[in-house]
Each structure stands twice: as structure tokens, then as C-alpha cells.
Design an enzyme around this catalytic site. Structure first.
Site, PDB file in Angstrom:
ATOM      1  N   GLY A  71       3.844  16.058  26.222  1.00 25.82           N
ATOM      2  CA  GLY A  71       3.548  17.373  26.779  1.00 25.82           C
ATOM      3  C   GLY A  71       3.952  18.502  25.853  1.00 25.82           C
ATOM      4  O   GLY A  71       3.188  19.453  25.627  1.00 25.82           O
ATOM      5  N   THR A  72       5.150  18.399  25.297  1.00 28.88           N
ATOM      6  CA  THR A  72       5.637  19.459  24.413  1.00 28.88           C
ATOM      7  C   THR A  72       4.706  19.632  23.218  1.00 28.88           C
ATOM      8  O   THR A  72       4.315  20.751  22.868  1.00 28.88           O
ATOM      9  CB  THR A  72       7.063  19.122  23.927  1.00 28.88           C
ATOM     10  OG1 THR A  72       7.931  19.102  25.066  1.00 28.88           O
ATOM     11  CG2 THR A  72       7.561  20.138  22.929  1.00 28.88           C
ATOM     12  N   ASN A 148       7.898  23.144  37.359  1.00 31.51           N
ATOM     13  CA  ASN A 148       8.759  21.965  37.287  1.00 31.51           C
ATOM     14  C   ASN A 148      10.025  22.027  38.125  1.00 31.51           C
ATOM     15  O   ASN A 148      10.617  21.007  38.421  1.00 31.51           O
ATOM     16  CB  ASN A 148       9.121  21.674  35.823  1.00 31.51           C
ATOM     17  CG  ASN A 148       9.776  22.856  35.158  1.00 31.51           C
ATOM     18  OD1 ASN A 148       9.263  23.963  35.174  1.00 31.51           O
ATOM     19  ND2 ASN A 148      10.938  22.651  34.587  1.00 31.51           N
ATOM     20  N   GLN A 182       3.522  18.493  34.994  1.00 30.21           N
ATOM     21  CA  GLN A 182       4.157  18.133  36.272  1.00 30.21           C
ATOM     22  C   GLN A 182       3.140  17.933  37.390  1.00 30.21           C
ATOM     23  O   GLN A 182       3.513  17.626  38.522  1.00 30.21           O
ATOM     24  CB  GLN A 182       5.167  19.212  36.690  1.00 30.21           C
ATOM     25  CG  GLN A 182       6.421  19.277  35.839  1.00 30.21           C
ATOM     26  CD  GLN A 182       7.332  18.061  36.027  1.00 30.21           C
ATOM     27  OE1 GLN A 182       7.033  17.133  36.794  1.00 30.21           O
ATOM     28  NE2 GLN A 182       8.437  18.048  35.298  1.00 30.21           N
ATOM     29  N   SER A 202       1.605  14.539  30.024  1.00 34.38           N
ATOM     30  CA  SER A 202       2.650  13.711  29.429  1.00 34.38           C
ATOM     31  C   SER A 202       2.769  12.396  30.190  1.00 34.38           C
ATOM     32  O   SER A 202       2.919  12.387  31.406  1.00 34.38           O
ATOM     33  CB  SER A 202       3.977  14.465  29.480  1.00 34.38           C
ATOM     34  OG  SER A 202       5.013  13.618  29.061  1.00 34.38           O
ATOM     35  N   HIS A 204       5.091  10.001  30.366  1.00 28.84           N
ATOM     36  CA  HIS A 204       6.319   9.510  31.022  1.00 28.84           C
ATOM     37  C   HIS A 204       6.582  10.178  32.367  1.00 28.84           C
ATOM     38  O   HIS A 204       7.468   9.772  33.099  1.00 28.84           O
ATOM     39  CB  HIS A 204       7.528   9.646  30.094  1.00 28.84           C
ATOM     40  CG  HIS A 204       8.057  11.028  29.936  1.00 28.84           C
ATOM     41  ND1 HIS A 204       9.208  11.449  30.562  1.00 28.84           N
ATOM     42  CD2 HIS A 204       7.604  12.088  29.227  1.00 28.84           C
ATOM     43  CE1 HIS A 204       9.447  12.713  30.231  1.00 28.84           C
ATOM     44  NE2 HIS A 204       8.489  13.115  29.428  1.00 28.84           N
ATOM     45  N   THR A 239      -0.882   8.181  12.245  1.00 25.22           N
ATOM     46  CA  THR A 239      -1.419   6.921  12.766  1.00 25.22           C
ATOM     47  C   THR A 239      -1.179   6.828  14.269  1.00 25.22           C
ATOM     48  O   THR A 239      -0.090   7.110  14.751  1.00 25.22           O
ATOM     49  CB  THR A 239      -0.763   5.738  12.035  1.00 25.22           C
ATOM     50  OG1 THR A 239      -1.039   5.884  10.642  1.00 25.22           O
ATOM     51  CG2 THR A 239      -1.325   4.413  12.518  1.00 25.22           C
ATOM     52  N   CYS A 330      28.310  24.777  35.741  1.00 27.96           N
ATOM     53  CA  CYS A 330      29.525  25.216  36.420  1.00 27.96           C
ATOM     54  C   CYS A 330      30.316  26.053  35.445  1.00 27.96           C
ATOM     55  O   CYS A 330      31.252  25.587  34.826  1.00 27.96           O
ATOM     56  CB  CYS A 330      30.329  24.003  36.826  1.00 27.96           C
ATOM     57  SG  CYS A 330      31.888  24.400  37.619  1.00 27.96           S
TER      58      CYS A 330
END
Lengths: 390, 389
Positions: A71-72, A148, A182, A202, A204, A239, A330
Site C-alpha cells: 500500500g505504501t 484506518n 483498509q 495491500s 496483508h 523482478t 502514555c
């Protein structure tokens, strides 16, 4: 499978079928698709078969499917192609975009582009604002399909309609790019009728392998910056990752094989979650509630435990074998992007700071969801009162 | 086994009187520890250590060990040879050939010290002869006795010693000569610098870290251990005491006024550090506090927290400002780790408006009202130790 995994929007586990496809292709097609001998042409034939399958699944033409490293990279190829332009114009990014889009701001500005931010209301891009931003200098508009963090689904078709109407008035073409990473497999959409010029996917995110993705675009509408052996029509030289592409193709096929059934399952889980905390005194849902009219991805829901910084809640859940995503750190001075997003949404800083994203998928079970709900209620009970926020 | 010789210059130690053996002995042990597993022998001569290191030891390792050992002012690789002028000449030329980058050197001088007055040539003659030889070999060089680029040192003692570069050491006193202290190590920029400063005065330290899982992360804990490992370069091996602090913090949060929580927490930390110091035979507390840097470091706050221990509290950064501290942190290599974004205190324990000028009697009373002694003891009992080297 009760693995307590609620971070599907970050990545999903590769399916068995995708793993098999990966192994099979890796051994069956050892040749380089660019080689002219038999092994090469076998690999090349297989690669194009994958392309045709992907195209058929997405209802688009095979010559608009380009395999990338994810995706990136798909976003990057589309956006950076604007750098070839002799006279830089304006570029519009919605403020809901992923970093793989937003982070291009600096390089674009350094090359003379003006990067404009399209605002949003409650997780949805403001199309009235888009209309005011469009002028004859605008060259590219980026609007994602599914956000997302919030899971809101953008009205990309209407945005494109606005852009096209504007084009008719000025006679100048504007490229519309859509980050659909997403969205695929999580919401029903027809890529062709969205009318975008390019889109990113993407593998994954839908149980395919990491490091593989798709860039959809019309042939010759984009020129990549990287150079090499001319693979993928020069858009993504290098490739080809045959095994990865095979596994992605298999994962995508699985996705659409019983799409409605999966959607229904995920919808039930969403309703289960929402019912469990709708009346809860501590847990707040930040994503829109699911109903017939809501434009959302059912499998992404962000909630908040305002009593605890999200990172702390994430660690407590992680120790119980439940894996969610924490929005903000945090810390005394961290002003994380997602936290800002929630504050734009109209929630106060405590609610924003306690934001937790829960994302799930077709193999998530109702039992797992019940475990998560129980854990969240326990945390709310334990910390909702003992810890007063400073 | 063949050995390479390094000459080590001592600074402040050589000014010590009857105690000098103690300081030199400690430094020898420290150097040997750092060179381990390579074998080394160390001989003492007035104001010097002659460090013979097994020649398998990489030069970079030896330099690293010497440049980080407090007590050393300078050092150089040296050649030890027979007190025979022909040998001295050939060894001197070998040293120059090997260690001077001739294209970067314009001027030089030869400096000779003759401790052994039975040697037939005088210092000046030795220098002149060797200088002449070097000029003959390298026509581009010239002699400059005032501001030379390089110096060739020749010493005639029990043997002849030849050396050129004098790399600087860190100065100070050997770690361990000043006793033992307990360092309060957070993940921040300051406390590692405080450790460095105290180690430079010879203090051996153990460290205590307050871990408030799940309010602080495992990454924050790992970061502190990483800092201790970096510090061990100067401080030798550090025992890091990881105190489970969550229950204490929750108790304070639930039983005190918001603005007092930070100070009460600091007081508890001081008490725990003191308890562990007693167990571990440490007779001082070391902190990275700098006057008025934050609310708990104002004079009023420090007066209160100081009262929580009967040990001396060393605050070597008390008069330094942040920029100076950061400069040192960069120098000693802790800065990049310190700025990793893992917080050592969760936002829920940080009041928006902490007390800046506590009234001593009232804050002491608040502390007593906490009734927290049992929790502190439990925390000490559950403390885990990590060896950092």
C-alpha cells in the site's frame, strides 16, 4: 481459532490457502518472468494469469493492474509521479489520510507544490470544503476510502463527481487517487464506478502476505520515479515477487468467494460489541454506530476508556492475551495524530487519550469478542474509579 | 605470549601521598577488568602505568578501555627496546613510519628524557640525531620545537621507550576509590550524566529504577537497562535494581491531593533507594536533579525529599543548566538513548499543577498520613536485579 487478535487493521494473519499458494508458486515458477526461455515464459504466463484474476475480482481491466510492494509503495508511486510536472500546482490531501500519503507533503512542498488539507467532520471528509479548494491549479486529490482508525467510509464517488464537474468548467484534468488499503474485503464497493484515476491496495490487510500490493491506474496515466528493467510497464521496476503475487491473488479470491457471508459475520460481531457497551457508564464508542445508513467498515471500531491512557489499557489487555491498537502514548507531551483526530471529532482530551482501536476479521469468533468485552469491563470497573485523571 | 605496550599518564592520582598505592591499585584492577578476556600486566613507575596487553587484543579495544578509565589523563602506544642507540634509531623510524600520516604532518620535534644517566648520549644529542634521521627520510617535514604537529618521545629508563601520540584519557579518579553510591536512574537525560560525573570522582554505583507496569512500558524498562549498559563503560558493571512501583503510585494517587502526588512519589523513591542502599552497602544517593528544573527540584522540594534519607545525596548537576547537561550526555553517548520516546512516568500520575514550593511541615504531614511504609517494604522485597555491563 481463539487467538485474541484484534489488530486486523494493522495486519491480518496469512490464510492457509495463501500460504499454500505462496509455497506452490515459489517452487513451480523459479524463472524470471523477463527471461526469454521456457522457465521465464512460464513465470510470465503465470504472472499475467494472476493479473487477470485480480482484475476480474476488482471488475477492472488487467492492463490497469500493477503489482507493487504494498500500500505504501502504491500510494507513493501515484503521488510522486506528480514530480514530473514542469509547473507544480496544488495538491489536496484529506486530513483523514494515512501517513503513507500525508508524509509526502514535505517533498512535494520542496518541489514547489502547494499541499492543501481537506478537512473532515466526524470522520468524514467535508465535500463542501473540497468544492471550495478546487481551482484551476489543482493537480491531484487524495481521498482514502476507509479510514484506518475510525473505520469511516468516505463518499469517494461524490468527491470524484465534484472534481469532474470542476474539470468540465476549467477544461483542466485533475488526478484523483484513492487509498483503498483498509477498504478491500471490508466494505462493498465497485472500483470502476468510484471513478478514481488510481487506487492502492495491500495484500496483508486481507490475509495475503506482507510486501505485496496493487496499484490500479489507467495505462500511461502515471510515470514512476524509480527506474529499472521496465517491469509492470515501468511503474514498478524490479523482478516480480511471483510467490507473493500468487499468495495475494489467492487471498483476494478467498475474500470474494464468500464475501457476503464474511460481511454478515463481521457485522454480527460489530453488533455484539456495540450492544455490550452501548449503555456502559465508562466505555465510549468513538467510531459511528453501525446501522443501515452508516458508511462504516464494520470490522474497525474505536472506543475509549477515558479512565486510562490507551497505551496502559493496551498493555493490560496484551497481558491477558488480547491484542488491540492504542491510539496515543502514555506521555506528558505526546500529541499523537490519532489523538488529534479524535479531538477534531469533538471528544475531550481524556476520551481522545484513552482511544483503543479494535479491529477484527472473518476468523474472529464471538467467544473472542466476549473475552475482550469482559476484559474491557473489568478494566473499566477496576480503573474507572480508583484512578482519577490528573 | 607477545605483548603490546601502552604508556598511561596519571593525573590527580600522582599528586596523592601515602594513599597513592591504593588509587593506582584500583586503576590497575579497573583496566585489567576492562581488557578481560585478554591478558595484561601492569607495571607502575613514577606517575605512569606501563600496560602490557596480549598482542591478540585489538588496538581499538585497548584504546576504548583506556580512554574510558577514570584516573587516566593520557595514553599512547609505545615501543620498548634495548638501550642501544642503533636499536633506538631503527625502532624510532618504525614507529614514525607506522603512526604518522606523513602527508598530514608538516612539523615535528623529538623530545628525550634520560632518567638513566649512565646512558652515554645526552638527551639533546639523542633528539638531534633522531630528528636528523627523520628529516633525511621525509623531506617535506621541518622541525618546530614550539608548536609541532607531532612529537616523538624517547625515554631512557630501565629500557628505552619510544612513543608518539598522546591520546587523552577522561581524567578524574579511578572508579571504586570513593566508595559506593546508589544512583536513582530514570530514563531521562540527566541521571546518566550524574552517574558519569560521580564515577569521575571515583564513586562506584549501583542503580535503582522505579518500574510502574503497566503504566510504564517494558520498553521504558529496557531503555533504562540500555542506559546502564552504556554507563558501565565508565562506571564498570552496574547492578540495576528494578523496583515494582505501581502499587505505591496507585496508593499515592488514591490517598493524596493531586498537586502533592509528584513530591510524595519522590519521597517514596528516596526512601526505597535508601533501603536498597543499606542492603547493598552503599553510603550515598546520587540523583540527576538540577535546581529548579522541575517542580520536585526546587529548593523547597529538595529540602523535603532530602529529609527522606539519612545518607548524603549527591546531586552533581545541581548547578548545571539543561544545555550543559545535554552536551555531556552527547559526549558520553547516553543522549540518543535517553530521548527514545518511552516515558518513565505515566501521564495519569503527573498532576497538571504540581506543588512547587511545598511547606515543609504540611508536606511531611501528608507523607505521614499516607501510611505507605508497608507498601515500600513490599516493593523492596519484590525488587529484581539486572546486571548491566
Amino acid at each position: 481459532m481463539n487467538n485474541g487478535y484484534f489488530d486486523w487493521a494493522a495486519t491480518s494473519f496469512m490464510s492457509e490457502a495463501a500460504c499454500d499458494a505462496y509455497r506452490n508458486a515459489a517452487s513451480a515458477y523459479p524463472g524470471n518472468p523477463s527471461s526469454l526461455h521456457k522457465l521465464g515464459s512460464q513465470a510470465s504466463t503465470f504472472l499475467n494469469a494472476c493479473r487477470s484474476t485480480v482484475a476480474a475480482l476488482l471488475h477492472i481491466s488487467p492492463d490497469t493492474v500493477f503489482f507493487t510492494a504494498g500500500g505504501t509503495e502504491s500510494n507513493s508511486i501515484a503521488i510522486l509521479s506528480r514530480l514530473w510536472r514542469k509547473s507544480p500546482g496544488k495538491i489536496i490531501f484529506s486530513n483523514l489520510e494515512h501517513d503513507s500519503v500525508l508524509q509526502h507533503r514535505r517533498i512535494l512542498e520542496e518541489h514547489g507544490f502547494a499541499v492543501l488539507s481537506l478537512t473532515s467532520k466526524k470522520g468524514y471528509a467535508d465535500l463542501d470544503h473540497l468544492d471550495t479548494l478546487l481551482d484551476e491549479q489543482v493537480d491531484l486529490v487524495c481521498l482514502l476510502l476507509a479510514q484506518n482508525v475510525l473505520g469511516t467510509v468516505q463518499d469517494v464517488a461524490s468527491a470524484v463527481a465534484l472534481v469532474r464537474a470542476h474539470e468540465r468548467r476549467t477544461g483542466k484534468r485533475i488526478h484523483v487517487h484513492c487509498d483503498a488499503v483498509q477498504a478491500l474485503g471490508k466494505v462493498s464497493f465497485d472500483l470502476a464506478s468510484l471513478g478514481v484515476d488510481s487506487a492502492a491496495f495491500s495484500a496483508h490487510k486481507f490475509q495475503g502476505p506482507r510486501g505485496v500490493g496493487v496499484l490500479y491506474c489507467r495505462p500511461n496515466s502515471i510515470e514512476a520515479l524509480s527506474r529499472g528493467g521496465g517491469q509492470e510497464s515501468g511503474l514498478r521496476p524490479g523482478t516480480e515477487h511471483i510467490a507473493g503475487i500468487a499468495a495475494m491473488t489467492e487471498a483476494m479470491s478467498e475474500l470474494f468467494r464468500n464475501f457476503d457471508e464474511r460481511m454478515l459475520h463481521v457485522h454480527k460481531l460489530r453488533r455484539f460489541f456495540e450492544d455490550s457497551w452501548r449503555e456502559h457508564p465508562v466505555i465510549v464508542q468513538l467510531s459511528p454506530y453501525s446501522n443501515e445508513n452508516s458508511r462504516i467498515v464494520d470490522s474497525i471500531v474505536t472506543i475509549s476508556l477515558p479512565c486510562l491512557p490507551s497505551e496502559v489499557a493496551m498493555r493490560i489487555l496484551s497481558d491477558r492475551g488480547l491484542y488491540v491498537s492504542s491510539g496515543s502514548a502514555c506521555s506528558n507531551n505526546a500529541k499523537k495524530k490519532s489523538s488529534r483526530l479524535f479531538q477534531d471529532f469533538g471528544f475531550n482530551a481524556h476520551v481522545a487519550g484513552g482511544a483503543i482501536r479494535i479491529s477484527f476479521g472473518p476468523t474472529t469468533t464471538i467467544e473472542e469478542c466476549a473475552m475482550l468485552v469482559q476484559a474491557l469491563q473489568d478494566i473499566a470497573k477496576q480503573y474507572g474509579t480508583t484512578v482519577k485523571r490528573g | 605470549m607477545d605483548y603490546t605496550l601502552y604508556l598511561v599518564r596519571l593525573g590527580e592520582i600522582s599528586l596523592k601521598g601515602l594513599n597513592r598505592d591504593f588509587f593506582e591499585g584500583k586503576l590497575k584492577t579497573n583496566i585489567k577488568t576492562k581488557l578481560h578476556p585478554y591478558h595484561s600486566r601492569i607495571a607502575k613507575q613514577k606517575g605512569r602505568l606501563f600496560v602490557y596487553v596480549e598482542d591478540q587484543a585489538p588496538d581499538t579495544l585497548v584504546r576504548e578501555a583506556l580512554s574510558s578509565s577514570f584516573g587516566i589523563v593520557g595514553f599512547s602506544k609505545a615501543i620498548q627496546c634495548e638501550k642501544d642507540f642503533e636499536t633506538i634509531k631503527s625502532e624510532a623510524m618504525r614507529l614514525v613510519d607506522e603512526t604518522w600520516k606523513i602527508d598530514q604532518v608538516r612539523s615535528f620535534k623529538v623530545e628525550t628524557r634520560r632518567a638513566d644517566k649512565t646512558f652515554p648520549m645526552k638527551s639533546y644529542d639523542i633528539s638531534a640525531e633522531l630528528g636528523h634521521l627523520i628529516l633525511e627520510r621525509y623531506h617535506t617535514l621541518s622541525v618546530d620545537v614550539h608548536h609541532p604537529d607531532r612529537i616523538l618521545y624517547v625515554e631512557i629508563r630501565d629500557s628505552a621507550y619510544l612513543y608518539t601520540d598522546d591520546e587523552s584519557g577522561p581524567g578524574g579518579l579511578p572508579v571504586g576509590t570513593a566508595g559506593r553510591g546508589m544512583l536513582m536512574l530514570s530514563g531521562g537525560i540527566d541521571s546518566p550524566v550524574a552517574a558519569y560525573r560521580m564515577a569521575k570522582r571515583g564513586l562506584r554505583m549501583e542503580a535503582v529504577y522505579f518500574h510502574a507496569y503497566p503504566y510504564t512500558s517494558q520498553q521504558a524498562m529496557d531503555k533504562v537497562a540500555a542506559l546502564a549498559r552504556i554507563l558501565s563503560r565508565y562506571c564498570l558493571r552496574i547492578v540495576l535494581h528494578v523496583v515494582p512501583f505501581t502499587d505505591v503510585q496507585l496508593h499515592i494517587k488514591a490517598h493524596s491531593r493531586d498537586e502533592e502526588t509528584t513530591l510524595l512519589m519522590r519521597a517514596c523513591m528516596m526512601q526505597i533507594a535508601t533501603m536498597i542502599a543499606a542492603e547493598r552497602d552503599c553510603s550515598a544517593i546520587v540523583t540527576g536533579e538540577s535546581l529548579s528544573q522541575v517542580a520536585s527540584q526546587t529548593l523547597e522540594s529538595i529540602r523535603f525529599t532530602d529529609g527522606m534519607t539519612d545518607l548524603p545525596v549527591f546531586r552533581p548537576l545541581i548547578g548545571m543548566d539543561k544545555e550543559e547537561i545535554i552536551t555531556t550526555a552527547r559526549l558520553i553517548g547516553t543522549y540518543e538513548t535517553s530521548i527514545l520516546p518511552y516515558e518513565d512516568c505515566c501521564v495519569i500520575f503527573s498532576p497538571k499543577h504540581p506543588l512547587v514550593k511545598p511547606r515543609l511541615d504540611s508536606i511531611r504531614k501528608s507523607y505521614e498520613l499516607l501510611g505507605i511504609e508497608r507498601l515500600l517494604k513490599e516493593a523492596v522485597e519484590k525488587t529484581e536485579r539486572i546486571l548491566c555491563s
